[in-house]
Write a protein that holds these residues in place. Structure first.
Motif, short mmCIF file in Angstrom:
data_model
loop_
_atom_site.label_atom_id
_atom_site.label_comp_id
_atom_site.label_asym_id
_atom_site.label_seq_id
_atom_site.Cartn_x
_atom_site.Cartn_y
_atom_site.Cartn_z
N GLY A 1 3.34 11.74 -7.25
CA GLY A 1 1.92 11.95 -7.52
C GLY A 1 1.07 10.72 -7.29
N THR A 2 1.66 9.62 -6.80
CA THR A 2 0.91 8.38 -6.64
C THR A 2 1.08 7.80 -5.23
OG1 THR A 2 2.66 6.81 -7.31
CG2 THR A 2 1.39 7.86 -9.06
N GLY A 3 0.18 6.87 -4.93
CA GLY A 3 0.23 6.07 -3.71
C GLY A 3 -0.29 4.70 -4.03
N LYS A 4 -0.26 3.79 -3.06
CA LYS A 4 -0.72 2.43 -3.31
C LYS A 4 -1.28 1.83 -2.04
CE LYS A 4 -1.40 -1.49 -5.40
NZ LYS A 4 -2.59 -1.64 -6.27
N ALA A 5 -2.51 1.27 -2.13
CA ALA A 5 -3.11 0.53 -1.03
C ALA A 5 -2.64 -0.91 -1.10
CB ALA A 5 -4.63 0.61 -1.10
N ILE A 6 -2.06 -1.40 0.00
CA ILE A 6 -1.44 -2.72 0.03
C ILE A 6 -2.05 -3.55 1.15
CG2 ILE A 6 0.74 -3.96 0.44
CD1 ILE A 6 2.17 -1.45 -0.63
N GLU A 7 -2.50 -4.74 0.85
CA GLU A 7 -2.96 -5.66 1.88
C GLU A 7 -1.73 -6.26 2.57
OE1 GLU A 7 -5.91 -8.52 0.75
OE2 GLU A 7 -6.93 -7.11 -0.61
N LEU A 8 -1.46 -5.76 3.75
CA LEU A 8 -0.29 -6.19 4.52
C LEU A 8 -0.80 -7.08 5.65
CD1 LEU A 8 2.85 -5.60 4.61
CD2 LEU A 8 2.30 -4.00 6.45
N LEU A 9 -0.54 -8.36 5.55
CA LEU A 9 -1.09 -9.32 6.51
C LEU A 9 -0.22 -9.40 7.75
CD1 LEU A 9 -2.18 -12.17 4.05
CD2 LEU A 9 -3.42 -10.10 4.76
N LYS A 10 -0.83 -9.85 8.83
CA LYS A 10 -0.12 -10.00 10.10
C LYS A 10 1.15 -10.82 9.89
CE LYS A 10 -0.73 -11.67 14.86
NZ LYS A 10 -1.68 -12.28 15.82
N ASN B 1 -7.47 -1.30 9.73
CA ASN B 1 -7.72 -2.71 9.95
C ASN B 1 -8.37 -3.26 8.68
OD1 ASN B 1 -8.97 -5.19 10.63
ND2 ASN B 1 -9.30 -4.58 12.74
N LEU B 2 -7.78 -4.28 8.09
CA LEU B 2 -8.26 -4.80 6.81
C LEU B 2 -9.68 -5.35 6.91
CD1 LEU B 2 -7.39 -5.30 3.86
CD2 LEU B 2 -6.53 -7.54 4.58
N HIS B 3 -10.10 -5.75 8.11
CA HIS B 3 -11.41 -6.37 8.30
C HIS B 3 -12.42 -5.43 8.97
CE1 HIS B 3 -9.19 -9.89 7.14
NE2 HIS B 3 -8.37 -9.73 8.15
N VAL C 1 12.31 2.71 6.24
CA VAL C 1 11.58 2.38 7.45
C VAL C 1 10.87 1.07 7.21
CG1 VAL C 1 9.71 3.04 9.02
CG2 VAL C 1 11.26 4.80 8.12
N ASP C 2 11.01 0.12 8.14
CA ASP C 2 10.34 -1.18 8.07
C ASP C 2 9.19 -1.21 9.06
OD1 ASP C 2 12.17 -1.95 6.20
OD2 ASP C 2 13.23 -3.40 7.46
N LEU C 3 7.97 -1.44 8.56
CA LEU C 3 6.77 -1.50 9.38
C LEU C 3 6.26 -2.94 9.41
CD1 LEU C 3 4.94 1.66 7.97
CD2 LEU C 3 6.32 1.50 10.06
N LEU C 4 6.22 -3.53 10.60
CA LEU C 4 5.75 -4.91 10.78
C LEU C 4 4.28 -4.90 11.17
CD1 LEU C 4 6.11 -7.99 11.20
CD2 LEU C 4 6.99 -7.46 13.49
N ALA C 5 3.44 -5.59 10.41
CA ALA C 5 2.01 -5.64 10.69
C ALA C 5 1.73 -6.57 11.87
CB ALA C 5 1.24 -6.10 9.46
N LEU C 6 1.02 -6.06 12.87
CA LEU C 6 0.63 -6.84 14.03
C LEU C 6 -0.81 -7.34 13.90
CD1 LEU C 6 2.22 -4.59 16.78
CD2 LEU C 6 3.23 -6.53 15.58
N MET C 7 -1.49 -6.92 12.85
CA MET C 7 -2.81 -7.41 12.47
C MET C 7 -2.89 -7.25 10.96
SD MET C 7 -5.36 -4.20 13.48
CE MET C 7 -4.95 -4.19 15.21
N ASP C 8 -3.88 -7.82 10.33
CA ASP C 8 -4.08 -7.61 8.90
C ASP C 8 -4.48 -6.15 8.69
OD1 ASP C 8 -3.67 -10.32 8.69
OD2 ASP C 8 -5.75 -10.82 8.22
N VAL C 9 -3.72 -5.43 7.87
CA VAL C 9 -4.01 -4.01 7.64
C VAL C 9 -4.04 -3.71 6.16
CG1 VAL C 9 -2.94 -3.29 9.83
CG2 VAL C 9 -1.59 -3.25 7.73
#
Length: 311
Positions: free
Chosen positions: A15-24, A45-47, A166-174
């Motif tokens: 029932g939940t989710g989370k917004a995470i600042e995932l930096l490049k 895109n975080l910006h 699953v591992d997701l690698l950030a290619l930009m700040d997201v």
């Protein structure tokens, strides 16, 4: 992978989710705790939140089931690689089905109140000022789907086990927003709701070295390239009386280009041309062959993946 620095850990309850600042250069691992649970995923895109992960572009480049070695692309006109799927222990992800919604459960099952991915996503994104209108089509992790011979999409039960991830690698700040899928009356998560574990790592040099290079092209446009870079702040649509059409690449000009074949080349062409489609129109048949060949090689170079539906 050993040697990664753990930045944060979190268990997402049903029932939940989370917004995470995932930096490049950071990695988000989405991991099964009990097994059998689908995760929906949005990314911005975080910006510049108007740049977001686009299932349509990702689907076109990588097919219905993106997995390790594939990218998550942003929508036109940006069309940039936002994240890279560095590792996938299952290989059952989906960009075909939309997120489930409150309407689905009320219309199909009569449930006026039910957990659903759209509302979960909207609440998680609200922490960063986004609204329910900003939720986009989801990347559905661990969701086993397909298309039958009649062209109808289907889903089947999962086979995921605890520890699958699953591992997701950030290619930009997201802003990465995973949520526990709210569907417990479908095969999506084997008719149950279960937690998921989130871990954020700092990527190692070995992780970064695995990412194929993607080109930076003039067609990948950002607001500085727009005729109107201002985000519309009011809701009603009104005509601009000063508007004058300025469509790019117009007027269209058609130029005849003769192509000379020797006897061997002509024989090869006649052997592969699609006469069943183009009949005696050899020019159209040649264009088909040339553009199919070009598309195949461009997409391989562009994204490390074959073209979908190429000849």
């Amino acid at each position: 992978m050993s040697g990664r620095q753990v930045i944060s850990e979190l268990v997402l309850e049903p029932g939940t989710g989370k917004a995470i600042e995932l930096l490049k250069g950071q990695i988000l691992r989405i991991e099964q705790v009990e097994g059998g649970q689908c995760a929906d995923f949005n990314a911005f895109n975080l910006h510049d939140y108007k740049e977001f992960m686009h299932c349509g572009r990702t689907r076109t480049v990588h097919g219905f089931h993106p997995t390790a070695g594939h990218f998550l692309w942003s929508a036109p006109p940006r069309e940039r690689a936002m994240l890279y799927i560095l590792e996938d222990t299952v290989g059952q992800n989906d960009v075909l089905f939309p997120r489930c919604s409150a309407y689905v459960y009320e219309a199909a099952y009569g449930f006026a109140v039910h957990t659903n991915c759209h509302d979960i996503q909207a609440e998680a994104q609200r922490e960063y000022g986004l609204t329910p209108d900003d939720v986009h089509d989801s990347f559905n992790l661990f969701m086993c789907t397909g298309v039958d011979a009649d062209g109808h999409a289907f889903m089947t039960r999962q086979t995921t086990k605890p520890g699958d991830h699953v591992d997701l690698l950030a290619l930009m700040d997201v802003l990465a927003v995973p949520n526990v899928c709210g569907a417990d009356v479908m095969k999506t998560s084997n008719f149950a709701l279960k937690p998921l574990k989130l871990t954020v790592f700092a990527a190692t040099e070995a992780d970064l070295a695995q990412v194929p290079r993607t080109p930076t092209l003039a067609s990948q446009r950002t607001p500085k390239d727009f005729k109107n870079p201002a985000i519309k702040s009011d809701r009603p649509l009104r005509r601009d009386p000063s508007y004058k059409p300025e469509f790019p690449n117009t007027p269209i000009v058609v130029t005849e280009l003769p192509v000379a074949f020797d006897a061997d080349e002509l024989a090869m062409f006649n052997a592969v041309k699609r006469s069943d489609i183009y009949g005696d129109d050899d020019a159209a048949a040649l264009r088909d062959l040339l553009f199919s060949w070009w598309e195949e090689r461009f997409l391989q170079a562009h994204a490390g993946a074959p073209s979908i539906g190429s000849k």
